[in-house]
Enzyme design. Structure first.
Site, PDB file in Angstrom:
ATOM      1  N   ASP A 214       0.837  -1.202   0.000  1.00  0.00           N
ATOM      2  CA  ASP A 214       0.000   0.000   0.000  1.00  0.00           C
ATOM      3  C   ASP A 214       0.877   1.260   0.000  1.00  0.00           C
ATOM      4  O   ASP A 214       1.875   1.336   0.714  1.00  0.00           O
ATOM      5  CB  ASP A 214      -0.872  -0.022   1.270  1.00  0.00           C
ATOM      6  CG  ASP A 214      -1.945   1.053   1.268  1.00  0.00           C
ATOM      7  OD1 ASP A 214      -2.782   1.034   0.360  1.00  0.00           O
ATOM      8  OD2 ASP A 214      -1.930   1.912   2.172  1.00  0.00           O
ATOM      9  N   GLU A 290       1.890  -0.575  -5.002  1.00  0.00           N
ATOM     10  CA  GLU A 290       0.844   0.379  -5.346  1.00  0.00           C
ATOM     11  C   GLU A 290       1.531   1.734  -5.480  1.00  0.00           C
ATOM     12  O   GLU A 290       1.787   2.409  -4.498  1.00  0.00           O
ATOM     13  CB  GLU A 290      -0.237   0.442  -4.259  1.00  0.00           C
ATOM     14  CG  GLU A 290      -1.439   1.237  -4.716  1.00  0.00           C
ATOM     15  CD  GLU A 290      -2.029   2.197  -3.686  1.00  0.00           C
ATOM     16  OE1 GLU A 290      -3.055   2.807  -3.983  1.00  0.00           O
ATOM     17  OE2 GLU A 290      -1.449   2.375  -2.601  1.00  0.00           O
TER      18      GLU A 290
END
Ligand code: NOJ
Length: 558
Positions: A214, A290
């Site tokens: 993330d 990401e």
């Protein structure tokens, strides 16, 4: 022949189809209105029958759920709303039994304010080692009542929140690039590094095949904390809905590169540590970043000593424009060629509008989304499918009072946020909850954490399962064909036959092409041959000649 070595087979993630499970909204086995891990275990046969290679689980760790689990208290735990650690272990084991790899999400940029580290930092006071787990700074101005700099949150408003010191006086400020309940961890602190490595090992020991990282572009910050020229511009650079492919959008995107808060060069030092851990485990463990960075920065994240894949947000942002699709595909391949990393392709995820909605909504949006799925699935590398995409779902209208996304609250409604694409999946039946849970009518009906729309009866798994021409049928066919044709993996076998304006054609290895008609009139494909699969029943094949109505596509074996 003796003496001639076979080339080593490529690791699985070079050509995987990965299915993204958003556990809150996948399947609710304990009938409390929120999905759970036992629900995922229960539906593993469905995922396996999709013929994907892996699943990626969005966070299920203990969390107050202010950002649907991306606000993590303990990254080595399972939140009771999702189940137990035993459930997580069983899920990994059962997925493996069915031949599915498992990626889990790691959230290294920030924690929840409920993480003991943060609570200890609040109690310990300025200058303490506890505060050094996060970014605590004194405020500006004579009273220290102005934020330390002009950085803004990706969710709207300032990126700084002021605390009250243990003695009750107005105190320091802490950094949060997202919600105020998600304080950023301080990656210049070695303890933060060690803790993240423990988390990686914890899940690798349980058999996880890898990680989705993330905010992978955000961990390192400029520790001089300088003001940013046009900080809002940096937030806009990551707004997919504003990426129209124009030169202006391109220039805005380039501001992300090595900025004070995003895509700093030194973030790769972190991934070198992670890579050493991943490489120390048997099997092909991997990590996908990401990180929406300009194409020329992508290779840094997937070098042989950093991570393995990077999400391709430029592709995800592309509209219904044949020329632009081709440009982005080519840029992606060019950007990664030198490092030899496989590209990734995805049409949506839990942060974006669903692809049907993005490409126009309704029947037209669905036709286009199905044709775009043929593009995403025919290119070399890995494809990621967000749950519900295989059902052709579009964003649901969520009443304002039911919204949950912190983006909605922090922008005071100026941005509607991401709830529309996160609605619980419809499994069966004619009415909500469409089999999301199994509570009978006689039992108390839980209210779902987000309300499904009243008109999804024809989009349920049950309604599509036996219909080969359904969206679900198309996804199953695409995944099966990927397995049957090893040429999908060949990075170099991408050529661009001549195409009239508005028509996308890419020819791949092993003798087939993907043709998509983005015009508003019927076309005859210049590539003739057998139709392997098509996005719509209206695509016609007569004596090797393929006719494509508007908003359709086909894979043609020639
Ligand atoms: C990206 C995640 O995908 C998103 O859902 C989340 O809100 C932010 N990172 C913050 O963790």
């Amino acid at each position: 022949m003796p003496g001639i070595a076979e080339p080593a087979p490529l690791p699985w993630w070079h050509r995987a189809a990965v299915y993204q499970v958003y556990p809150r909204s996948f399947r609710d086995l304990n009938a409390d209105g929120t999905g759970d891990l036992r629900g995922v275990i229960h539906e593993l046969p469905y995922i396996a029958a999709l013929a994907v290679d892996a699943l990626w689980l969005s966070p299920f760790y203990s969390s107050p759920q202010n950002d649907s689990g991306y606000d993590v208290v303990d990254p080595r735990s399972v939140d009771p709303i999702y189940g137990t650690l035993e459930d997580a272990q069983e899920l990994i084991d059962q997925a493996h039994f069915r031949g599915l790899r498992v990626l889990v999400d790691v959230v290294p940029n920030h924690s929840s304010i409920d993480r003991p580290w943060f609570q200890e930092a609040l109690a310990a006071g300025p200058g303490s080692p506890e505060r050094a787990h996060y970014h605590f700074l004194d405020g500006r101005g004579p009273l220290g009542d102005e934020p330390p700099n002009n950085w803004v949150s990706m969710f709207g408003g300032s990126a700084w929140t002021r605390i009250t010191e243990p003695d009750g006086s107005p105190g320091q400020w802490y950094l949060h690039l997202f919600d105020a309940t998600q304080p950023d961890l301080n990656w210049s602190n070695p303890h933060v590094h060690l803790d993240a490595l423990d988390t990686l090992r914890f899940w690798l020991d349980k058999g996880a095949d890898g990680f989705r990282v993330d905010v992978a572009l955000g961990l390192a910050k400029d520790m001089d904390y300088p003001d940013i020229d046009d900080p809002e511009g940096l937030v806009l650079a990551l707004r997919m809905d504003l990426d129209d492919g124009s030169a202006e959008a391109g220039a805005r995107r380039r501001r992300v590169a090595n900025s004070p808060i995003l895509d700093r060069d030194e973030v790769q030092d972190i991934y070198r540590e992670w890579r050493a851990v991943l490489d120390s485990y048997p099997g092909d463990r991997m990590a996908v970043a990401e990180a929406w960075v300009p194409p020329e920065r992508a290779a840094r994240y997937v070098a042989s000593d950093t991570l393995h894949q990077i999400f391709n947000f430029d592709f995800m942002a592309v509209g219904w424009d044949a020329d632009r699709i081709r440009t982005v595909v080519q840029q992606t391949l060019d950007g990664l060629r030198d490092v030899g990393a496989p590209p990734t392709w995805a049409l949506s995820n839990h942060d974006t509008p669903r692809v049907v909605t993005r490409l126009g909504g309704g029947d037209v949006g669905r036709r286009r989304a199905r044709a775009m799925a043929l593009v995403a699935h025919c290119l070399p590398g890995s494809v990621y499918v967000y749950q519900g995409e295989e059902l052709g779902l579009e964003d649901a209208d969520i009443p304002d009072e039911a919204r949950r996304d912190p983006v909605w609250f922090r922008t005071k409604g100026a941005q509607r946020g991401r709830d529309g694409g996160r609605v619980p999946l419809p499994w069966a039946g004619a009415l909500p909850p469409y089999g999301f849970h199994d509570a009978t009518e006689a039992e108390v009906q839980p209210s779902l954490w987000l309300p499904p729309p009243p008109d999804w009866a024809s989009f349920t798994v049950e309604a599509q399962l036996r219909d080969a021409s359904s969206t679900l049928g198309q996804y199953r066919a695409m995944h099966r064909l990927r397995h049957a044709h090893p040429g999908f993996v060949d990075l170099h076998n991408v050529t661009w036959p001549d195409a009239e304006p508005g028509v996308f054609i890419v020819r791949r290895g092993c003798g087939f092409a993907c043709v998509v008609n983005c015009t508003d009139r019927e076309i005859t494909s210049p590539i003739e041959g057998y139709v392997m699969t098509a996005s719509d029943a209206s695509v016609r094949l007569e004596r090797n000649v393929v006719t494509l109505p508007p908003d359709t596509g086909a894979w043609i074996q020639a």
